[in-house]
Design a protein around this motif. Structure first.
Motif, short mmCIF file in Angstrom:
data_model
loop_
_atom_site.label_atom_id
_atom_site.label_comp_id
_atom_site.label_asym_id
_atom_site.label_seq_id
_atom_site.Cartn_x
_atom_site.Cartn_y
_atom_site.Cartn_z
N VAL A 38 0.75 -1.05 0.12
CA VAL A 38 -0.02 0.10 0.02
C VAL A 38 0.85 1.24 0.14
O VAL A 38 0.62 2.16 -0.75
CB VAL A 38 -0.97 0.08 1.13
CG1 VAL A 38 -1.57 1.43 1.32
CG2 VAL A 38 -2.01 -1.00 1.11
N ILE A 39 1.96 1.19 0.87
CA ILE A 39 2.97 2.45 0.78
C ILE A 39 3.47 2.52 -0.24
O ILE A 39 3.66 3.60 -1.06
CB ILE A 39 3.91 2.16 1.94
CG1 ILE A 39 3.20 2.35 3.46
CG2 ILE A 39 4.93 3.16 2.00
CD1 ILE A 39 4.31 2.15 4.69
N GLN A 40 3.91 1.55 -0.97
CA GLN A 40 4.59 1.50 -2.40
C GLN A 40 3.63 2.16 -3.37
O GLN A 40 4.25 2.98 -4.18
CB GLN A 40 5.02 0.15 -2.85
CG GLN A 40 5.96 -0.09 -3.93
CD GLN A 40 6.13 -1.19 -4.26
OE1 GLN A 40 5.77 -2.24 -3.84
NE2 GLN A 40 7.18 -1.44 -5.30
N ARG A 41 2.40 1.81 -3.30
CA ARG A 41 1.53 2.26 -4.14
C ARG A 41 1.17 3.81 -4.13
O ARG A 41 0.94 4.65 -5.14
CB ARG A 41 0.16 1.33 -4.14
CG ARG A 41 -0.85 1.75 -5.44
CD ARG A 41 -1.97 0.68 -5.38
NE ARG A 41 -2.99 1.06 -6.10
CZ ARG A 41 -4.08 0.21 -6.33
NH1 ARG A 41 -4.26 -1.08 -5.84
NH2 ARG A 41 -5.03 0.58 -6.95
N GLU A 42 0.84 4.03 -2.74
CA GLU A 42 0.38 5.45 -2.42
C GLU A 42 1.18 6.35 -2.13
O GLU A 42 0.93 7.85 -2.04
CB GLU A 42 -0.91 5.25 -1.35
CG GLU A 42 -2.09 4.44 -1.51
CD GLU A 42 -3.24 5.04 -2.51
OE1 GLU A 42 -2.88 6.31 -2.31
OE2 GLU A 42 -4.12 4.60 -2.82
N ARG A 43 2.41 5.92 -1.62
CA ARG A 43 3.51 6.82 -1.49
C ARG A 43 3.00 8.24 -0.27
O ARG A 43 3.26 9.29 -0.66
CB ARG A 43 4.21 7.63 -2.62
CG ARG A 43 5.06 6.77 -3.55
CD ARG A 43 6.01 5.83 -2.66
NE ARG A 43 6.72 4.82 -3.20
CZ ARG A 43 7.75 4.84 -3.64
NH1 ARG A 43 8.67 5.93 -3.98
NH2 ARG A 43 8.37 3.69 -4.09
N PRO A 44 2.55 7.49 0.97
CA PRO A 44 2.11 8.49 1.89
C PRO A 44 3.42 9.09 2.45
O PRO A 44 4.45 8.61 2.45
CB PRO A 44 1.38 7.79 2.68
CG PRO A 44 1.95 6.29 2.60
CD PRO A 44 2.43 6.27 1.18
N GLU A 45 2.98 10.35 3.06
CA GLU A 45 4.06 10.97 3.80
C GLU A 45 4.24 10.54 5.17
O GLU A 45 5.55 10.68 5.90
CB GLU A 45 3.80 12.45 4.01
CG GLU A 45 3.83 13.25 2.56
CD GLU A 45 3.39 14.74 2.79
OE1 GLU A 45 4.39 15.51 3.20
OE2 GLU A 45 2.25 14.77 2.15
#
Length: 429
Positions: A38-45
């Motif tokens: 999910v982090i890889q896809r959404e790139r959240p801060e």
């Protein structure tokens, strides 16, 4: 606040999965690998774990320890990782309390059954067994015999993700008090409210009838525990909501710190509804760097969120157990939570709130007049002595038969104040 929110949540029972709560909702298995994708896809801060209950906390710790956050440049928002580990790891937490000069219970961290048997030689049974990093006291319990000790310690070691269990002296019969606390990054700390368990120590808070604010504490006791709670969360450096649980000796000013939940919990939901102070909302705002004195309490719309709420009413929470569905289940309740829901009622008096809550349970016991037709005086007193889902009704049934408050207190260790209130209701009948 202008942020895009990505929610990873597989809990269908909450409004958090409603699409208007977040911009993207993922309903996936809650594992570090899924979070990585999910982090890889959404790139959240940033990642905010403290609104995800125990599962969210454990998951965030696992993701951080695997270096996933560093790899993708994600900041952990709210309570820092060190504070979560210090509050959740039984050994680190105990060291912190000793450093602060806070009273701790005789206890030992163990990772094998042999260590447990060594500890029993120094501190006699009964012992409370608390596995590290588990939800709702899973795998834990109170051991009163060597055989129970062996079986509960084994299940506790299996249940704990880090194979670690805390053994501690049982404080059965002490009062259990909880403080819901907020702290921002600037170090401003406030208590939202304190709660008192109707049941004494030995029953999981989630399985206890809880009253807010506390009814039986003197002002000295209230202030002593409040000061302790603020000192502990300040030392941990928590940012957001958390709750501190205490055991208080009813016969002296002795107390012990049981544990800290460094997150928004079921108790926070109770405290929010009881006081009108939106704990989860404020915790989320603190996590992105806002300070309590800058935030307006949306309920009063005048005071800032740094003001402590004041209650001129009583709030009672009663757990809802599923024993009507699972009729063969073991009905005794202890340090492992068995309730599957709860009701909450508000009234000007404790008696009013208690009766509203009982009527809201939608169980076979419609009100406090209900009794099981098969009950004899002996079976009623047995139910009063052993924590179980029918204890409240057993107490009123015993009072109807003329059993003295002192005798009921000796059997159950429920505070006399509560017992006299129940006797007043029975006399009013």
């Amino acid at each position: 606040e202008g942020y895009r929110v990505v929610l990873v949540n597989s809990n269908p029972a909450t409004i958090m999965t409603d699409e208007d709560v977040a911009d993207a909702v993922y309903i996936e298995p809650l594992t570090p690998e899924v979070v990585r994708r999910v982090i890889q896809r959404e790139r959240p801060e940033g990642l905010l774990p403290t609104l995800g209950g125990q599962t969210g906390l454990n998951l965030a710790v696992a993701v951080a320890e695997r270096g996933i956050l560093d790899r993708y440049g994600v900041r952990l928002l709210g309570t820092p990782l060190g504070a979560i580990q210090q509050a959740e790891d039984r050994a680190l937490f105990r060291d912190l309390l000793i450093e602060l000069g806070e009273p701790v219970v005789d206890s030992e961290i163990i990772t094998s059954l042999d260590q447990a048997l060594e500890f029993v030689k120094r501190v006699p049974l009964p012992l409370v067994i608390r596995p590290a990093y588990t939800l709702g006291g899973t795998g834990g319990g109170v051991a009163t015999t060597p055989a129970e000790l062996e079986s509960i310690v084994s299940s506790g070691l299996n249940a704990s993700p880090i194979h670690q269990v805390l053994l501690e002296r049982s404080l059965a019969g002490w009062k259990e008090i909880e403080y819901e606390v907020m702290r921002d990054a600037g170090g401003t700390c406030i208590t939202i409210c304190n709660m008192e368990n109707f049941d004494p120590m030995g029953v999981h808070t989630g399985d206890s009838i809880v009253v807010a604010p506390s009814q039986t504490l003197t002002d000295d006791e209230y202030q002593m525990l409040r000061t302790s709670a603020l000192r502990i969360i300040d030392a941990l450096g928590i940012e957001g909501g958390c709750n501190v649980q205490f055991a208080l000796d009813p016969h002296s000013m002795n107390y012990a710190v049981i544990e800290v939940n460094p997150r928004v919990s079921r108790s926070s939901a109770l405290a929010s509804k009881a006081t009108g102070y939106p704990i989860a909302r404020m915790a989320a705002k603190i996590a992105i760097g806002r300070r309590l004195h800058e935030l307006v309490n949306p309920v009063t719309q005048k005071t800032t969120a740094a003001f402590e709420p004041a209650l001129d009413y009583a709030v009672v929470k009663i757990p809802r157990w599923p024993f009507d569905k699972f009729s063969r289940a073991e009905r005794t309740i202890g340090t492992q939570m068995k309730a599957t829901g709860e009701v909450l009622a508000i009234d000007r008096s404790f008696e009013g709130a208690l009766q509203k809550a009982v009527r809201s349970l939608e169980s076979g016991a419609k009100d406090l007049l209900w009794e099981d037709p098969t009950w004899s005086l002996d079976s009623i007193l047995e139910l009063v002595q052993r924590p179980n889902d029918l204890r409240l009704w057993a107490v009123t049934a015993a009072l109807r038969r003329g059993v003295e408050v002192e005798k009921l207190h000796d059997l159950s260790k429920i505070d006399n104040w509560f017992l006299y209130k129940l006797r007043g209701l029975v006399e009013l009948e």
